[in-house]
Design a protein around this motif. Structure first.
Motif, PDB file in Angstrom:
ATOM      1  N   UNK A 224       0.801  -1.233   0.000  1.00  0.00           N
ATOM      2  CA  UNK A 224       0.000   0.000   0.000  1.00  0.00           C
ATOM      3  C   UNK A 224       0.834   1.285   0.000  1.00  0.00           C
ATOM      4  N   UNK A 225       2.038   1.234   0.572  1.00  0.00           N
ATOM      5  CA  UNK A 225       2.853   2.451   0.662  1.00  0.00           C
ATOM      6  C   UNK A 225       3.683   2.696  -0.600  1.00  0.00           C
ATOM      7  N   UNK A 226       3.620   1.763  -1.540  1.00  0.00           N
ATOM      8  CA  UNK A 226       4.439   1.878  -2.751  1.00  0.00           C
ATOM      9  C   UNK A 226       3.649   2.508  -3.889  1.00  0.00           C
ATOM     10  N   UNK A 227       4.263   3.478  -4.545  1.00  0.00           N
ATOM     11  CA  UNK A 227       3.695   4.093  -5.739  1.00  0.00           C
ATOM     12  C   UNK A 227       4.721   3.950  -6.865  1.00  0.00           C
ATOM     13  N   UNK A 228       4.352   3.252  -7.922  1.00  0.00           N
ATOM     14  CA  UNK A 228       5.292   2.941  -9.001  1.00  0.00           C
ATOM     15  C   UNK A 228       5.588   4.175  -9.842  1.00  0.00           C
ATOM     16  N   UNK A 229       6.869   4.448 -10.051  1.00  0.00           N
ATOM     17  CA  UNK A 229       7.285   5.475 -11.001  1.00  0.00           C
ATOM     18  C   UNK A 229       7.487   4.817 -12.369  1.00  0.00           C
ATOM     19  N   UNK A 230       8.288   3.742 -12.398  1.00  0.00           N
ATOM     20  CA  UNK A 230       8.403   2.979 -13.637  1.00  0.00           C
ATOM     21  C   UNK A 230       8.873   1.556 -13.345  1.00  0.00           C
ATOM     22  N   UNK A 231       8.516   0.667 -14.253  1.00  0.00           N
ATOM     23  CA  UNK A 231       9.039  -0.696 -14.319  1.00  0.00           C
ATOM     24  C   UNK A 231       9.442  -0.902 -15.765  1.00  0.00           C
TER      25      UNK A 231
ATOM     26  N   UNK B  36      11.706   2.053 -10.420  1.00  0.00           N
ATOM     27  CA  UNK B  36      11.752   3.236  -9.544  1.00  0.00           C
ATOM     28  C   UNK B  36      10.403   3.309  -8.846  1.00  0.00           C
ATOM     29  N   UNK B  37      10.430   3.440  -7.534  1.00  0.00           N
ATOM     30  CA  UNK B  37       9.205   3.373  -6.729  1.00  0.00           C
ATOM     31  C   UNK B  37       9.271   4.422  -5.627  1.00  0.00           C
ATOM     32  N   UNK B  38       8.166   5.113  -5.430  1.00  0.00           N
ATOM     33  CA  UNK B  38       8.050   6.002  -4.279  1.00  0.00           C
ATOM     34  C   UNK B  38       7.528   5.202  -3.097  1.00  0.00           C
ATOM     35  N   UNK B  39       8.256   5.259  -2.002  1.00  0.00           N
ATOM     36  CA  UNK B  39       7.770   4.730  -0.732  1.00  0.00           C
ATOM     37  C   UNK B  39       7.477   5.948   0.130  1.00  0.00           C
ATOM     38  N   UNK B  40       6.194   6.253   0.285  1.00  0.00           N
ATOM     39  CA  UNK B  40       5.840   7.543   0.860  1.00  0.00           C
ATOM     40  C   UNK B  40       6.276   8.637  -0.105  1.00  0.00           C
ATOM     41  N   UNK B  41       7.106   9.563   0.373  1.00  0.00           N
ATOM     42  CA  UNK B  41       7.614  10.645  -0.469  1.00  0.00           C
ATOM     43  C   UNK B  41       9.016  10.369  -1.002  1.00  0.00           C
ATOM     44  N   UNK B  42       9.568   9.221  -0.648  1.00  0.00           N
ATOM     45  CA  UNK B  42      10.959   8.916  -0.995  1.00  0.00           C
ATOM     46  C   UNK B  42      11.031   8.041  -2.239  1.00  0.00           C
ATOM     47  N   UNK B  43      11.752   8.521  -3.236  1.00  0.00           N
ATOM     48  CA  UNK B  43      11.907   7.774  -4.485  1.00  0.00           C
ATOM     49  C   UNK B  43      13.137   6.872  -4.403  1.00  0.00           C
ATOM     50  N   UNK B  44      12.920   5.566  -4.590  1.00  0.00           N
ATOM     51  CA  UNK B  44      13.991   4.580  -4.528  1.00  0.00           C
ATOM     52  C   UNK B  44      14.106   3.871  -5.866  1.00  0.00           C
TER      53      UNK B  44
END
Length: 281
Positions: free
Chosen positions: A235-242, A265-273
């Motif tokens: 739920x805390x993950x927002x996909x930027x790209x795969x 690349x995935x946002x966990x909360x506001x942090x892009x990893x």
């Protein structure tokens, strides 16, 4: 170990080493060093007589709404790690030292920067290539060390070196991970305890992809769907790209028939990893 903050003192040190026929290794960083950086420094120290670690949060590679101001900084902590690893010198300039008031010259590598992080962060790689070029000119290293976690950056730097005939060997070094599989990153410090646990989904989703590749799956869309669905379970993950791209050209592939880079690349909360692995046929 010395710490220098200006170009004049840096050049003086480099001249002394060159006059003594010392080989020089460079580890470019933005500071707040961790075990991933340490692995680069350790290797550089094994392979060179002298090692320079640059600690510089480069403003030209940050976008308008990115984390330049809050990016973690701790030169005392960095100095301790560098000294323990055997580095010879830290170059820690100010932005004004690296970029004069009328600075207007930039380096841009085309094509390789069109996708992945390049498409999400306009101007990012222009800033990376410009500052790395300046470091190469100032330090004239024999070898420079970059982590494979930033796979697109590594590919871009290698291409720039070839195109511009820099006399330096680029060495890519493996991703260093936490005990639980999370890729080491200075930005991990932004994560709360709950977010750090959620961030494990990145390596977990890539692990599922590896298993499918080993079983013989070759369709990129099917593989991307597996990774995407796995990431969406958090739920805390927002996909930027795969993305699944050719490991050399970084162009998307439909069928996995040659070596590929699987990057996310995935946002966990506001942090892009970011995380990745290369699949070699």
């Amino acid at each position: 170990m010395k710490i220098v903050n200006n170009i004049k003192d840096l050049k003086s040190c480099i001249k002394l080493w060159k006059d003594s026929n010392c080989s020089i290794g460079l580890v470019p960083t933005m500071g707040y060093l961790h075990e991933g950086h340490k692995s680069l420094i350790d290797r550089a120290c094994r392979e060179n007589d002298k090692v320079v670690v640059s600690v510089f949060v480069n403003p030209t590679q940050f976008g308008a709404n990115e984390d330049l101001d809050k990016y973690p900084r701790d030169i005392k902590r960095d100095s301790k790690l560098c000294e323990e690893s055997g580095a010879s010198l830290i170059f820690a300039p100010s932005p004004d030292e690296m970029y004069s008031k009328n600075f207007s010259t930039y380096i841009n590598v085309e094509n390789l920067t069109d996708g992945l992080c390049g498409s999400r962060r306009p101007g990012h790689f222009r800033g990376v290539c410009t500052v790395v070029s300046k470091l190469f000119n100032l330090i004239t290293p024999n070898k420079a060390y970059f982590g494979e976690k930033d796979a697109q950056q590594l590919a871009v730097i290698k291409h720039m070196v070839e195109d511009l005939n820099f006399d330096v060997t680029i060495v890519g070094c493996p991703i260093i991970r936490e005990y639980n599989g999370l890729a080491k990153s200075s930005r991990n410090t932004y994560l709360s305890k709950e977010e750090k646990k959620a961030a494990l989904i990145l390596n977990c989703s890539l692990g599922k992809a590896k298993k499918l590749l080993k079983s013989g799956l070759k369709d990129s869309n099917d593989l991307k769907s597996v990774i995407t669905n796995s990431l969406r379970d958090e739920p805390l993950a927002k996909i930027d790209y795969v993305e699944i791209v050719d490991s050399i050209s970084l162009k998307p592939v439909k069928k996995i028939e040659n070596n590929v880079l699987i990057a996310i690349a995935v946002f966990i909360g506001k942090t892009r990893l970011i995380d990745n692995f290369t699949w070699n046929i």
